[in-house]
Motif scaffolding. Sequence first.
Motif, mmCIF file in Angstrom:
data_model
loop_
_atom_site.group_PDB
_atom_site.id
_atom_site.type_symbol
_atom_site.label_atom_id
_atom_site.label_comp_id
_atom_site.label_asym_id
_atom_site.label_seq_id
_atom_site.Cartn_x
_atom_site.Cartn_y
_atom_site.Cartn_z
ATOM 1 N N THR A 1 18.357 5.376 -44.445
ATOM 2 C CA THR A 1 18.336 6.630 -43.690
ATOM 3 C C THR A 1 17.005 6.808 -42.976
ATOM 4 O O THR A 1 16.952 7.220 -41.805
ATOM 5 C CB THR A 1 18.586 7.822 -44.642
ATOM 6 N N VAL A 2 15.920 6.491 -43.668
ATOM 7 C CA VAL A 2 14.593 6.606 -43.050
ATOM 8 C C VAL A 2 14.466 5.645 -41.867
ATOM 9 O O VAL A 2 13.952 6.014 -40.800
ATOM 10 C CB VAL A 2 13.489 6.329 -44.098
ATOM 11 N N LYS A 3 14.943 4.404 -42.031
ATOM 12 C CA LYS A 3 14.859 3.440 -40.930
ATOM 13 C C LYS A 3 15.696 3.893 -39.733
ATOM 14 O O LYS A 3 15.251 3.772 -38.580
ATOM 15 C CB LYS A 3 15.315 2.062 -41.409
ATOM 16 N N LEU A 4 16.887 4.392 -39.994
ATOM 17 C CA LEU A 4 17.706 4.920 -38.907
ATOM 18 C C LEU A 4 16.984 6.039 -38.175
ATOM 19 O O LEU A 4 16.995 6.111 -36.941
ATOM 20 C CB LEU A 4 19.042 5.434 -39.458
ATOM 21 N N THR A 5 16.346 6.918 -38.952
ATOM 22 C CA THR A 5 15.649 8.060 -38.354
ATOM 23 C C THR A 5 14.474 7.609 -37.503
ATOM 24 O O THR A 5 14.299 8.064 -36.357
ATOM 25 C CB THR A 5 15.156 9.012 -39.457
ATOM 26 N N VAL A 6 13.652 6.712 -38.033
ATOM 27 C CA VAL A 6 12.438 6.288 -37.326
ATOM 28 C C VAL A 6 12.778 5.562 -36.033
ATOM 29 O O VAL A 6 12.272 5.907 -34.953
ATOM 30 C CB VAL A 6 11.567 5.402 -38.236
ATOM 31 N N PHE A 7 13.639 4.555 -36.111
ATOM 32 C CA PHE A 7 13.987 3.791 -34.908
ATOM 33 C C PHE A 7 14.708 4.663 -33.889
ATOM 34 O O PHE A 7 14.452 4.553 -32.672
ATOM 35 C CB PHE A 7 14.853 2.588 -35.274
ATOM 36 N N SER A 8 15.592 5.523 -34.349
ATOM 37 C CA SER A 8 16.324 6.390 -33.427
ATOM 38 C C SER A 8 15.407 7.436 -32.799
ATOM 39 O O SER A 8 15.559 7.772 -31.621
ATOM 40 C CB SER A 8 17.479 7.083 -34.159
ATOM 41 N N ALA A 9 14.460 7.943 -33.571
ATOM 42 C CA ALA A 9 13.531 8.937 -33.041
ATOM 43 C C ALA A 9 12.659 8.335 -31.944
ATOM 44 O O ALA A 9 12.444 8.953 -30.892
ATOM 45 C CB ALA A 9 12.660 9.500 -34.165
ATOM 46 N N LEU A 10 12.158 7.128 -32.180
ATOM 47 C CA LEU A 10 11.323 6.471 -31.166
ATOM 48 C C LEU A 10 12.125 6.194 -29.897
ATOM 49 O O LEU A 10 11.666 6.453 -28.780
ATOM 50 C CB LEU A 10 10.754 5.170 -31.728
ATOM 51 N N GLY A 11 13.325 5.671 -30.065
ATOM 52 C CA GLY A 11 14.163 5.397 -28.896
ATOM 53 C C GLY A 11 14.558 6.662 -28.162
ATOM 54 O O GLY A 11 14.563 6.693 -26.918
ATOM 55 N N SER A 12 14.884 7.724 -28.904
ATOM 56 C CA SER A 12 15.262 8.995 -28.274
ATOM 57 C C SER A 12 14.102 9.592 -27.497
ATOM 58 O O SER A 12 14.299 10.172 -26.423
ATOM 59 C CB SER A 12 15.733 9.986 -29.344
ATOM 60 N N LEU A 13 12.895 9.447 -28.032
ATOM 61 C CA LEU A 13 11.720 9.988 -27.346
ATOM 62 C C LEU A 13 11.484 9.272 -26.017
ATOM 63 O O LEU A 13 11.208 9.908 -24.996
ATOM 64 C CB LEU A 13 10.493 9.860 -28.241
ATOM 65 N N VAL A 14 11.614 7.947 -26.026
ATOM 66 C CA VAL A 14 11.410 7.177 -24.799
ATOM 67 C C VAL A 14 12.497 7.497 -23.771
ATOM 68 O O VAL A 14 12.203 7.829 -22.611
ATOM 69 C CB VAL A 14 11.391 5.666 -25.108
ATOM 70 N N LEU A 15 13.774 7.408 -24.181
ATOM 71 C CA LEU A 15 14.870 7.661 -23.250
ATOM 72 C C LEU A 15 14.886 9.119 -22.807
ATOM 73 O O LEU A 15 15.134 9.420 -21.633
ATOM 74 C CB LEU A 15 16.201 7.290 -23.901
ATOM 75 N N GLY A 16 14.603 10.040 -23.736
ATOM 76 C CA GLY A 16 14.581 11.454 -23.384
ATOM 77 C C GLY A 16 13.498 11.782 -22.368
ATOM 78 O O GLY A 16 13.695 12.606 -21.469
ATOM 79 N N THR A 17 12.347 11.119 -22.496
ATOM 80 C CA THR A 17 11.264 11.328 -21.537
ATOM 81 C C THR A 17 11.663 10.828 -20.155
ATOM 82 O O THR A 17 11.401 11.486 -19.136
ATOM 83 C CB THR A 17 9.985 10.610 -22.003
ATOM 84 N N LEU A 18 12.309 9.664 -20.100
ATOM 85 C CA LEU A 18 12.783 9.139 -18.820
ATOM 86 C C LEU A 18 13.818 10.073 -18.188
ATOM 87 O O LEU A 18 13.784 10.324 -16.974
ATOM 88 C CB LEU A 18 13.383 7.747 -19.013
ATOM 89 N N LEU A 19 14.716 10.602 -19.007
ATOM 90 C CA LEU A 19 15.726 11.520 -18.488
ATOM 91 C C LEU A 19 15.091 12.812 -17.983
ATOM 92 O O LEU A 19 15.499 13.348 -16.945
ATOM 93 C CB LEU A 19 16.756 11.835 -19.577
ATOM 94 N N ALA A 20 14.076 13.301 -18.703
ATOM 95 C CA ALA A 20 13.388 14.515 -18.262
ATOM 96 C C ALA A 20 12.689 14.287 -16.924
ATOM 97 O O ALA A 20 12.693 15.153 -16.040
ATOM 98 C CB ALA A 20 12.385 14.962 -19.319
ATOM 99 N N ALA A 21 12.080 13.095 -16.776
ATOM 100 C CA ALA A 21 11.440 12.755 -15.504
ATOM 101 C C ALA A 21 12.477 12.707 -14.378
ATOM 102 O O ALA A 21 12.211 13.142 -13.251
ATOM 103 C CB ALA A 21 10.715 11.423 -15.623
ATOM 104 N N MET A 22 13.658 12.191 -14.679
ATOM 105 C CA MET A 22 14.725 12.161 -13.681
ATOM 106 C C MET A 22 15.158 13.574 -13.284
ATOM 107 O O MET A 22 15.391 13.856 -12.111
ATOM 108 C CB MET A 22 15.931 11.390 -14.219
#
Length: 222
Positions: A17-38
């Motif tokens: 669960t922790v690994k899912l959270t960490v990897f997903s959080a990092l990926g969501s932050l990167v993709l979410g930032t790109l989407l916000a810039a768009m």
Amino acid sequence: MFDFLQGYDVLGAFWMTVKLTVFSALGSLVLGTLLAAMRVSPVPLMRGFGTAYVNIVRNIPLTVIIVFSSLGLADIFGVTLGAPDDFDLQGFRLAVLSLVGYHAAFVCEALRSGINTVPVGQAEAARAIGLSFSQSLRLVVLPQAFRSVIVPLANVLIALTKNTTVAAAIGVAEAASLMKTMIENEAQTVLIAAFFAFGFVVLTLPTGLILGWLGKRLAVKR
């Protein structure tokens, strides 16, 4: 009292669960930032894509997305994410991909609200000294936006931690999957549910407290 835990890899399940959270959080932050810039881009096509992505993904249940990743991407289209023979690793990566794609929409909206709090004059001043839109966004706007949305991003992270339980739908051996197995095999249903509920509280409560404190310390003073 806790004899029902014997024979089960509880720590391993919560570690998943922790690994899912960490990897997903990092990926969501990167993709979410790109989407916000768009979404704040001066290019209409990019704004349209960002808006469409957020509005569509936010209104699809996470269970549908994660099951589609397994049945659609893996079984129909043969997307194995580099693990054709290791089904456990494949399931983990598909779960991370689904969680990233889903929660990036919420990160985007939280970050966009932070961008809207930055005074327009600062972006205009950045353009006046010759900075491009991307430079102005990266150097002036986003640093202030992140500082103003730490608490909303903490809420997204907490929701992501709890939503990792949906990964059990495609056979990922995380905490909720183990809880289901234990309830089927053991008689202490209430005790098992209470134990796993406490485990998730231990995972999420410190996150909310620490990031809430950090948000107050780093808040932009207007």
